[in-house]
Design a protein around this motif. Sequence first.
Motif, PDB file in Angstrom:
ATOM      1  N   GLN A 169      36.185   5.796  -3.066  1.00  0.00           N
ATOM      2  CA  GLN A 169      36.430   7.054  -2.352  1.00  0.00           C
ATOM      3  C   GLN A 169      35.167   7.495  -1.611  1.00  0.00           C
ATOM      4  N   ALA A 170      34.008   7.332  -2.276  1.00  0.00           N
ATOM      5  CA  ALA A 170      32.747   7.717  -1.641  1.00  0.00           C
ATOM      6  C   ALA A 170      32.485   6.876  -0.389  1.00  0.00           C
ATOM      7  N   SER A 171      32.958   5.644  -0.405  1.00  0.00           N
ATOM      8  CA  SER A 171      32.736   4.773   0.756  1.00  0.00           C
ATOM      9  C   SER A 171      33.734   5.061   1.882  1.00  0.00           C
ATOM     10  N   GLY A 172      34.695   5.934   1.597  1.00  0.00           N
ATOM     11  CA  GLY A 172      35.669   6.284   2.636  1.00  0.00           C
ATOM     12  C   GLY A 172      36.870   5.354   2.688  1.00  0.00           C
ATOM     13  N   ALA A 173      36.913   4.363   1.804  1.00  0.00           N
ATOM     14  CA  ALA A 173      38.021   3.398   1.867  1.00  0.00           C
ATOM     15  C   ALA A 173      39.319   3.987   1.316  1.00  0.00           C
ATOM     16  N   VAL A 174      39.190   4.752   0.240  1.00  0.00           N
ATOM     17  CA  VAL A 174      40.401   5.321  -0.350  1.00  0.00           C
ATOM     18  C   VAL A 174      40.203   6.802  -0.632  1.00  0.00           C
ATOM     19  N   GLU A 175      41.337   7.454  -0.818  1.00  0.00           N
ATOM     20  CA  GLU A 175      41.333   8.827  -1.283  1.00  0.00           C
ATOM     21  C   GLU A 175      42.361   8.893  -2.407  1.00  0.00           C
ATOM     22  N   VAL A 176      41.903   9.294  -3.587  1.00  0.00           N
ATOM     23  CA  VAL A 176      42.842   9.392  -4.705  1.00  0.00           C
ATOM     24  C   VAL A 176      43.583  10.721  -4.565  1.00  0.00           C
ATOM     25  N   VAL A 177      44.860  10.642  -4.194  1.00  0.00           N
ATOM     26  CA  VAL A 177      45.640  11.863  -3.936  1.00  0.00           C
ATOM     27  C   VAL A 177      46.668  12.137  -5.022  1.00  0.00           C
ATOM     28  N   GLY A 178      46.921  11.127  -5.877  1.00  0.00           N
ATOM     29  CA  GLY A 178      47.970  11.318  -6.866  1.00  0.00           C
ATOM     30  C   GLY A 178      47.664  10.663  -8.195  1.00  0.00           C
ATOM     31  N   VAL A 179      48.238  11.239  -9.241  1.00  0.00           N
ATOM     32  CA  VAL A 179      48.280  10.604 -10.561  1.00  0.00           C
ATOM     33  C   VAL A 179      49.738  10.628 -10.971  1.00  0.00           C
TER      34      VAL A 179
ATOM     35  N   GLY B 241      40.689   0.021   9.102  1.00  0.00           N
ATOM     36  CA  GLY B 241      39.837   1.122   9.554  1.00  0.00           C
ATOM     37  C   GLY B 241      40.389   2.480   9.165  1.00  0.00           C
ATOM     38  N   ARG B 242      41.255   2.497   8.172  1.00  0.00           N
ATOM     39  CA  ARG B 242      41.829   3.765   7.730  1.00  0.00           C
ATOM     40  C   ARG B 242      41.434   4.039   6.283  1.00  0.00           C
ATOM     41  N   THR B 243      41.625   5.272   5.870  1.00  0.00           N
ATOM     42  CA  THR B 243      41.463   5.612   4.460  1.00  0.00           C
ATOM     43  C   THR B 243      42.829   5.477   3.788  1.00  0.00           C
ATOM     44  N   ALA B 244      42.887   4.678   2.728  1.00  0.00           N
ATOM     45  CA  ALA B 244      44.156   4.478   2.027  1.00  0.00           C
ATOM     46  C   ALA B 244      44.372   5.615   1.031  1.00  0.00           C
ATOM     47  N   ARG B 245      45.570   6.165   1.026  1.00  0.00           N
ATOM     48  CA  ARG B 245      45.895   7.194   0.026  1.00  0.00           C
ATOM     49  C   ARG B 245      46.434   6.497  -1.228  1.00  0.00           C
ATOM     50  N   VAL B 246      45.800   6.792  -2.348  1.00  0.00           N
ATOM     51  CA  VAL B 246      46.078   6.079  -3.600  1.00  0.00           C
ATOM     52  C   VAL B 246      46.622   7.037  -4.656  1.00  0.00           C
ATOM     53  N   HIS B 247      47.630   6.571  -5.374  1.00  0.00           N
ATOM     54  CA  HIS B 247      48.139   7.272  -6.559  1.00  0.00           C
ATOM     55  C   HIS B 247      47.827   6.393  -7.765  1.00  0.00           C
ATOM     56  N   VAL B 248      47.072   6.919  -8.690  1.00  0.00           N
ATOM     57  CA  VAL B 248      46.712   6.154  -9.884  1.00  0.00           C
ATOM     58  C   VAL B 248      47.870   6.225 -10.878  1.00  0.00           C
ATOM     59  N   LYS B 249      48.388   5.043 -11.222  1.00  0.00           N
ATOM     60  CA  LYS B 249      49.523   4.994 -12.148  1.00  0.00           C
ATOM     61  C   LYS B 249      49.009   4.742 -13.556  1.00  0.00           C
ATOM     62  N   VAL B 250      49.410   5.625 -14.462  1.00  0.00           N
ATOM     63  CA  VAL B 250      48.935   5.550 -15.840  1.00  0.00           C
ATOM     64  C   VAL B 250      50.107   5.190 -16.757  1.00  0.00           C
TER      65      VAL B 250
END
Length: 394
Positions: free
Chosen positions: A158-168, A124-133
């Motif tokens: 992100q639109a569904s509220g499941a994740v938030e992309v905070v990092g690259v 029930g939380r939004t996961a903070r995600v860092h996209v690794k390239v």
Amino acid sequence: MSPVNSYYPARAVVDLGAVRSNVRALREHASGGAEVMAVVKADAYGHGLVPCARAAVEGGATWLGAAQVAEALALRAAGIGGRVLTWLYAPGAPLAEAVAADVDVSVAAGWALDEVVVAARATGRTARVHVKVDTGLGRNGVMPDDLPELLARAVEAQASGAVEVVGVWSHLALADQPDHPTVVGQADVFAHAVRLVEEAGAHLEVRHLANSAATLTSPGVHHDLVRPGLAVYGLSPVPHLGAPADYGLVPAMTLEASLATVKRVPADHGVSYAHAYRTPTSTVLGVVPIGYSDGLPRHASGDLPERPGGPVQVGSGASARTLAVAGRVCMDQVMVDLGPDAREAAGDRVVLFGSGEDGGPTAEDWARAAGTISYEITTRLGARVPRAYVDGED
Ligand SMILES: *Cc1c(COP(=O)(O)O)cnc(C)c1O
């Protein structure tokens, strides 16, 4: 260690004051106000996860980096707050636990994004995600060509509220050669990836690329956050360019032991397995009770005339001298030739490596003796070697 008795004739003494001051130094190196993520993976490079993480935070690290999910969870279990990033996992990892523990999670593939979304929904939380390239290391990370597709899915999540992309983020292949063209090449690929992620609609908090070597030598790639590991523990990631002191760093770990047997042997006495060392004269041998099962590299045996064995400092103060391991490194012990006039006795302290400030041996010296890097010397130190903590700043 045995729960019955924790006596051990060797120990790693870790100076938490050195960890703090190293992080302060790294903050000074970080350009443009970049924050510091102290990388504490691999049991804080063998120094002890929780005490070192605390010291790093006290020194001003606002982020902690844990490769393994279990390491990130261990930090939280110890009550350590602040931002924590975890990045290395396979399908089926306990990501819900990580998200519930407010740990930032790296995503390098579609399956990983899917699992983070499931974890977020479960908690029930939004996961903070860092996209690794993968900007060129050829390791973990999404290939630049596959980034748009991963981003499209991340934006949906992100639109569904499941994740938030905070990092690259990304990692350099040759950061220890700051003039190598791949450093600039990877930086360019990274800049392009950052643009793509921003254009996709992410509100990026941190862009991060620099490890210890880049933190010390490539200010152009510091972005919002630097991720030093080795330098936090006071070792130089670029020994060919500078010693720790040149960068304001102090090695935090001293590996020491108490001499077990000290005895006289005749000339031409074979020492240790295969008799790879023979005493040149009648001499005094010292048995140091720490060996390859404790993490001393067997490759640092003193059995090649052209390459001395790993260093061991005996005596103290003005009478201190550094000897090379004589003959093979054994499972639990190494031998040193103390010389015909030795005055050492059983129980005397010897130092395998330490800060080097007094001219004594360092982890870097052991690395050179073994043909490896100092990273491997401290991280492979065995769990049975007790860690003792001191605070040189107290
Ligand atoms: C280990 C690691 C670091 C830290 O590297 P050092 O060379 O020890 O500074 C940073 N980022 C990633 C992705 C790593 O795996």
